[in-house]
Design an enzyme around this catalytic site. Structure first.
Site, short mmCIF file in Angstrom:
data_model
loop_
_atom_site.label_atom_id
_atom_site.label_comp_id
_atom_site.label_asym_id
_atom_site.label_seq_id
_atom_site.Cartn_x
_atom_site.Cartn_y
_atom_site.Cartn_z
N LYS A 100 -10.63 12.49 -1.02
CA LYS A 100 -12.08 12.25 -1.15
C LYS A 100 -12.31 11.17 -2.20
CE LYS A 100 -13.60 15.05 1.97
NZ LYS A 100 -14.28 14.48 3.14
N SER A 104 -12.88 16.06 11.11
CA SER A 104 -13.65 15.09 10.34
C SER A 104 -14.87 14.63 11.13
CB SER A 104 -12.78 13.87 9.99
OG SER A 104 -13.60 12.79 9.61
N GLN A 118 -16.83 12.29 10.17
CA GLN A 118 -16.91 10.82 10.12
C GLN A 118 -16.11 10.21 11.26
OE1 GLN A 118 -15.54 9.85 6.20
NE2 GLN A 118 -17.45 10.47 5.22
N LYS A 147 -27.89 12.74 2.81
CA LYS A 147 -27.09 11.52 2.87
C LYS A 147 -26.46 11.35 4.25
CE LYS A 147 -23.19 11.39 0.18
NZ LYS A 147 -22.02 10.77 0.83
N SER A 148 -25.86 12.40 4.77
CA SER A 148 -25.19 12.30 6.08
C SER A 148 -26.17 11.90 7.17
CB SER A 148 -24.57 13.64 6.47
OG SER A 148 -23.47 13.93 5.66
N ARG A 190 -8.72 5.13 0.18
CA ARG A 190 -8.96 6.22 1.14
C ARG A 190 -8.43 5.87 2.54
NH1 ARG A 190 -14.76 8.64 0.30
NH2 ARG A 190 -13.82 10.24 1.61
N ARG A 201 -26.66 8.11 9.48
CA ARG A 201 -26.64 8.09 10.94
C ARG A 201 -27.92 7.50 11.51
NH1 ARG A 201 -23.15 11.79 8.98
NH2 ARG A 201 -21.51 12.59 10.35
N ASP A 235 -17.74 19.49 1.05
CA ASP A 235 -18.35 18.78 -0.09
C ASP A 235 -18.79 19.75 -1.19
OD1 ASP A 235 -17.96 16.38 1.17
OD2 ASP A 235 -19.95 16.33 2.08
C1 S3P Z 1 -19.40 13.43 6.10
C2 S3P Z 1 -18.30 14.13 6.49
C3 S3P Z 1 -17.31 14.66 5.54
C4 S3P Z 1 -17.89 14.75 4.14
C5 S3P Z 1 -18.60 13.49 3.73
C6 S3P Z 1 -19.74 13.18 4.68
C7 S3P Z 1 -20.33 12.93 7.13
O1 S3P Z 1 -16.20 13.79 5.50
O2 S3P Z 1 -16.87 15.06 3.22
O3 S3P Z 1 -19.12 13.62 2.42
O4 S3P Z 1 -21.46 12.53 6.80
O5 S3P Z 1 -19.93 12.92 8.29
P1 S3P Z 1 -15.00 13.88 6.59
O6 S3P Z 1 -15.53 13.48 7.89
O7 S3P Z 1 -13.95 12.94 6.05
O8 S3P Z 1 -14.55 15.30 6.56
#
Ligand code: S3P
Length: 441
Positions: A354, A179, A181, A34-35, A135, A39, A327
């Site tokens: 979360k 983080s 993200q 997913k991550s 959030r 991107r 996660d």
């Molecule tokens: C993610 C980063 C994490 C993770 C999320 C996906 C990402 O969040 O918990 O499920 O894809 O960069 P945070 O950046 O808030 O830690």
């Protein structure tokens, strides 16, 4: 071999009843990470030329990203089950959307896209479902505002966001929370900024953005805990393949490690060092997980794992380790109940913001299953060697809670009902079918 199959994304409210199992057995390939999928899609949208992404995540969250990109004028085509083709618009080619973008349940979509939107010469409204609207967004609002964007939010912190982009200045920014993200949002905005943007991390987080940017031809520097890039560089479209999602694999890895009749092989799974910490930690604690092969694909490590049951000792997970397994804590908490010594999780207050307050969700459900657990503001302590009993459990609308407690259900005495189990599709449509096919009874 059990392979994931694309299901229709929006399923109806559904309860899932899970019976105990002796083990899980077989071979498994997981949907794309997913991550990484988020991107590649976002970078493909602002690249020159076409980007083809194979094994794109089937998760609802990644579909939210594609939908938002579509609203910004990006042509996205999905072929068969797993190929997504994006006609890149270049850095300046996105189009204003009349409608509010809907990130649905996806924090990655709203936060990372905010970085791209900060560089656009128009205003975008973006929001999401009730969970996403609770959030915190200040963490991206502060640095992006410092770079020159104007961002309005409910109470200055919550979606909907209204992002007026424009000419950006580079910044050197120390992240107050570890983080990926937020790091990614700043780096994406940095593509549009004059000068070199630098992000300093308090402790390492997943580096998929850095690796993907390099794949698209961007020079990204990394030195210790600093990541930096020069603005104005052009991205070139790529053809890439997404590894299987290790965070989805985690549920099956733990199931195979704790259920005595298990023998599971997981193929083509992502093993990025910033994501595989759950495997490294479990192995250190005694789990029987063997890496059968691995290779580098598109900058990311991918490999095959074989998992068999064995005693897991337990221990403490805290500090810099937390962002590495952020996660995976729901499923590690389930593993803790079946370990010898239990696991204490601390420094993990991020879990409270979360998709649900995961500390509360885990503690509530473990207690409903008859387990002992101690709750702290920043974590929880789960003693080992516990008997779980089947019951009816809420998911709190949180995909990882739904999946973690499905694994707990396999290890429990009696049947468990997972209520509103459909939320698992946020990261893994088809999860319950795969679990059932692998279960040995
Ligand atoms: C993610 C980063 C994490 C993770 C999320 C996906 C990402 O969040 O918990 O499920 O894809 O960069 P945070 O950046 O808030 O830690």
């Amino acid at each position: 071999m059990v392979k994931w199959q694309r299901k229709w994304f929006r399923s109806f409210a559904m309860n899932s009843t899970i019976k105990p199992a002796q083990g899980i057995k077989g071979r498994l390939q997981l949907p794309g990470d997913k991550s990484i999928s988020h991107r590649l899609a976002m970078l493909g949208a602002v690249a020159a030329g076409q980007t083809v992404i194979d094994n794109f995540a089937t998760s609802q969250d990644c579909q939210s990203t594609l939908n938002c990109l579509g609203r910004l004028g990006v042509e996205v085509t999905t072929t068969g089950q797993k190929r997504v083709t994006i006609r890149g618009k270049g850095l300046q080619g996105l189009r204003a959307s009349e409608e509010t973008l809907d990130a649905e349940n996806s924090g990655s979509t709203i936060r990372m896209l905010s970085g791209l939107l900060a560089g656009q010469p128009f205003t975008t409204r973006i929001s999401g479902d009730t969970s996403l609207q609770r959030r915190p967004m200040k963490r991206v609002i502060i640095p992006l505002t410092e770079m020159g964007a104007t961002i309005e939010a409910r109470d200055g912190n919550y979606p909907p966001l209204s992002i007026r982009g424009g000419t950006l200045q580079s910044i050197h920014y120390s992240l107050p929370v570890a983080s990926a993200q937020v790091k990614s949002a700043i780096l994406l905005a940095g593509l549009f900024a004059e000068g070199t943007t630098e992000v300093i991390e308090p402790s390492p987080t997943r580096n998929h953005t850095e690796l993907a940017l390099r794949g698209f031809g961007i020079e990204v520097g990394v030195s210790g805990n600093r990541v930096f890039l020069r603005g104005g560089q052009m991205l070139r479209g790529i053809h890439s393949r997404v590894p299987g999602d290790i965070s989805s694999a985690a549920f099956f890895i733990v199931a195979a490690a704790i259920l005595p009749g298990s023998d599971l092989t997981i193929e083509s799974v992502g093993l990025n060092p910033g994501r595989r910490s759950i495997i490294d930690w479990l192995k250190e604690a005694g789990a029987n997980i063997v890496l059968l092969d691995s290779e580098i694909q598109g900058g990311e490590e991918v490999g095959t794992l074989r998992v068999k049951p064995s005693e897991i000792r337990g221990g403490r997970i805290d500090g810099a380790m937390i962002p590495q397994v952020i996660d995976e804590i729901p499923i590690l908490a389930v593993a803790a109940t079946q370990s010898r010594d239990g696991i204490e999780f601390r420094d993990a207050s991020e879990l409270r913001v979360k998709e649900s307050d995961r500390i509360h969700s885990i503690v509530t459900n473990l207690r409903s299953m008859g387990a002992q657990v101690e709750e702290y503001p920043d974590g929880l302590a789960v003693p080992g060697n516990q008997v779980l009993k089947g019951t009816s459990l809420p998911t709190f609308g949180d995909h990882r809670i739904a999946m973690a407690f499905s694994v707990a259900a396999l290890a429990a005495r009696g049947e468990t009902r997972i209520e509103q189990a459909e939320c698992a599709a946020v990261s893994f449509p088809g999860f319950f079918e795969v679990l059932e096919q692998l279960a040995v009874r």
